[in-house]
Design an enzyme around this catalytic site. Structure first.
Site, PDB file in Angstrom:
ATOM      1  N   CYS A 303      41.686  10.675  57.415  1.00 37.53           N
ATOM      2  CA  CYS A 303      41.551  11.774  58.369  1.00 37.53           C
ATOM      3  C   CYS A 303      41.259  13.100  57.685  1.00 37.53           C
ATOM      4  O   CYS A 303      40.672  13.997  58.290  1.00 37.53           O
ATOM      5  CB  CYS A 303      42.813  11.886  59.221  1.00 37.53           C
ATOM      6  SG  CYS A 303      44.320  12.047  58.253  1.00 37.53           S
ATOM      7  N   GLU A 401      34.715  12.113  64.989  1.00 36.77           N
ATOM      8  CA  GLU A 401      35.293  11.466  63.818  1.00 36.77           C
ATOM      9  C   GLU A 401      34.796  10.022  63.735  1.00 36.77           C
ATOM     10  O   GLU A 401      34.997   9.223  64.656  1.00 36.77           O
ATOM     11  CB  GLU A 401      36.819  11.473  63.859  1.00 36.77           C
ATOM     12  CG  GLU A 401      37.418  10.935  62.575  1.00 36.77           C
ATOM     13  CD  GLU A 401      38.931  10.918  62.578  1.00 36.77           C
ATOM     14  OE1 GLU A 401      39.531  11.196  61.523  1.00 36.77           O
ATOM     15  OE2 GLU A 401      39.517  10.609  63.634  1.00 36.77           O
TER      16      GLU A 401
END
Length: 497
Positions: A303, A401
């Site tokens: 992340c 993402e």
């Protein structure tokens, strides 16, 4: 079986060890007992390198979750009454026991997660450092006095009780061990729920912890699908939740928890992080950081990865040339090989998702700088080449993402525009600024809407420095004293003398 870490252990030995470890009779941990799922259910775990089944683990039910939380609740009172020093001693003993089998944990993570064995050894080392760090902070669980009157007024910190820790697949053991440290030291009991994709090292952690910690203090439960985490989040006796994973699941956890009670929740979620390189930067330094900060070692499945590379047009070509040189001739081998430098995607689903993003960007007109798909040098394993794509700042590939080895390259000429692009996404986890101008560096770092910023670097974490995101990247801070204190509740007491 006890093993020691050795850099010279070959791939064949690691494969044999992995098979022996994975073929054990896997059990859940509940109240000091290693148990099967309530209905006897099992599900398979596969290797993303061979794409073959490597283990069968218990598939817990909502009944299992309920019984596990009740067990943790029953143990919470006595564990919370233990002195912080005693809790610290037991966590340190757990760290020592883990260290004796550190190679086993690294092998399991490489086997079911697909990351290079060398990187997983570093993950185990990081987990040990975290356990010992929080054990050392035990005496910081203290209150203070307030001279509000001539009487006595003070605060004290008390545990929540049962804490649910739900972790992601990308750092299986590091998350499993490090994320339980703060809540345990703070006096809570923990129900740990690892990802169903990579559950093996957490289940082994449960076996080891069962020999050291009081019954019910640490419990491990895993199930294939959303039923187990949903039941855990919704249980009324779980008052504190810590989650690491995607933004979508984080929001679902908030919704589910709110339907039951007011709960304290920490979320460490996704990111679409920008590295901004100013024209006075050394192109070679920027290129090295762009590669390192993208965490290609575990195929960009992180992340905090700097997945957007914002280059000033004066240095863009030189930076991209350096990036191409750094990635040229990359080899893709069995993750259990000590020579492995890049792992696979964790699953066929994630592999196809990433390729869909790459194909979509190319169809939209992206220029492929390097990479672009499956490496031609291997026909085994869910590998994807490190891919740099020159794209528009408003394209899906530059805003969503991907959680794979894909970097969106965006050129800029105006500093204000660079910051605007960096802040234009919903995420706000990390950011990176490259410049030799200290004024520009600090102004840009302050302007970034993120919880963590590197200046002239990208990627490393520093234990003790709070880590966490802004906006849709999460709530709360970890890897620091902030994390420990977040697992305790403050109580104010006034004594009339």
């Amino acid at each position: 079986m006890t093993t020691t870490s050795a850099d010279d252990v070959g791939v064949a030995e690691n494969e044999q060890l992995a098979q022996r470890l994975a073929e054990r009779d896997w059990r859940l941990l509940r109240s000091g007992h290693l148990v099967s799922a309530e209905d006897g259910g099992m599900f398979g775990v596969s290797s993303p390198y061979s794409e073959e089944s490597i283990a069968e683990v218990p598939d817990a039910t909502r009944t299992d979750v309920a019984e596990t939380v009740e067990a943790a609740h029953a143990a919470a009172s006595s564990w919370g009454r233990e002195s912080a020093v005693r809790r610290s001693e037991l966590v340190l003993q757990l760290a020592d026991a883990i260290e004796e089998r550190r190679h086993d944990f690294a092998v399991l993570d490489s086997y079911d997660g697909g990351a290079p064995i060398g990187i997983m050894q570093k993950d185990v080392a990081a987990a040990l450092e975290s356990l010992r760090y929080f054990a050392g902070l035990a005496r910081e669980l203290k209150g203070y006095t307030v001279p509000a009157s001539t009487n006595l007024h003070f605060t004290e910190l008390q545990p929540f009780g049962v804490v649910a820790k739900i972790i992601a697949f990308n750092h299986p053991f590091m998350f499993a061990a490090s994320k339980i440290a703060a809540p345990l030291i703070a006096g809570n009991t923990v129900v740990l729920k690892p990802s169903e994709t990579t559950p093996l090292s957490a289940l082994l952690l449960g076996e080891i912890a069962n020999e050291l910690l009081p019954a019910g203090v640490l419990n491990v439960v895993v199930g294939n699908g959303p039923a187990v985490p949903d039941a855990l989040v919704r249980h009324p006796k779980v008052r504190r939740i810590g989650f690491t994973g995607s933004e979508a699941v984080g929001r679902a956890i908030q919704r589910s928890a709110a339907e039951v009670a007011v709960k304290n929740i920490t979320l460490e979620l996704g990111g679409k992080n920008a590295l901004i390189a100013f024209p006075d930067s050394d192109p070679a330094d920027v290129a090295r950081a762009a590669v390192a900060g993208m965490n290609f070692t575990w195929s960009g499945q992180s992340c905090g990865s700097t997945s957007r590379l914002l280059l000033h047009e004066a240095i863009a070509d030189e930076v991209l040339n350096e990036v191409t040189k750094l990635l040229d001739g990359r080899h893709y081998v069995n993750p259990l090989d000590p020579k492995a430098i890049q792992g696979t995607m964790v699953s066929r689903r994630q592999y196809e998702r990433v390729l869909t993003y790459i194909d979509g960007a190319v169809d939209q007109g992206a220029q492929v700088v390097t990479g672009g798909g499956r490496p031609a040098s291997t026909d085994r394993g869910l590998f994807i080449e490190p891919t740099f794509l020159e794209v528009g700042s408003d394209w899906p590939v530059a805003n969503e993402e991907i959680f794979g080895p894909v970097v969106s390259v965006i050129r800029w000429s105006d500093p204000d525009e660079a910051v605007r692009i960096a802040n234009s996404v919903d995420y706000g986890l990390t950011g990176s600024v490259f410049t030799n101008d200290i004024k520009v560096a600090h102004q840009t770092a302050r302007a970034l809407e993120t919880g963590f910023v590197w200046i002239n670097d990208a990627g490393p974490h520093y234990l003790g420095l709070p880590y966490g995101g802004w906006k849709s990247s999460g709530v709360g801070r970890e890897e620091s004293l902030d994390e420990l204190l977040s697992y305790a509740q403050s109580k104010s007491v006034s004594v009339t003398l």
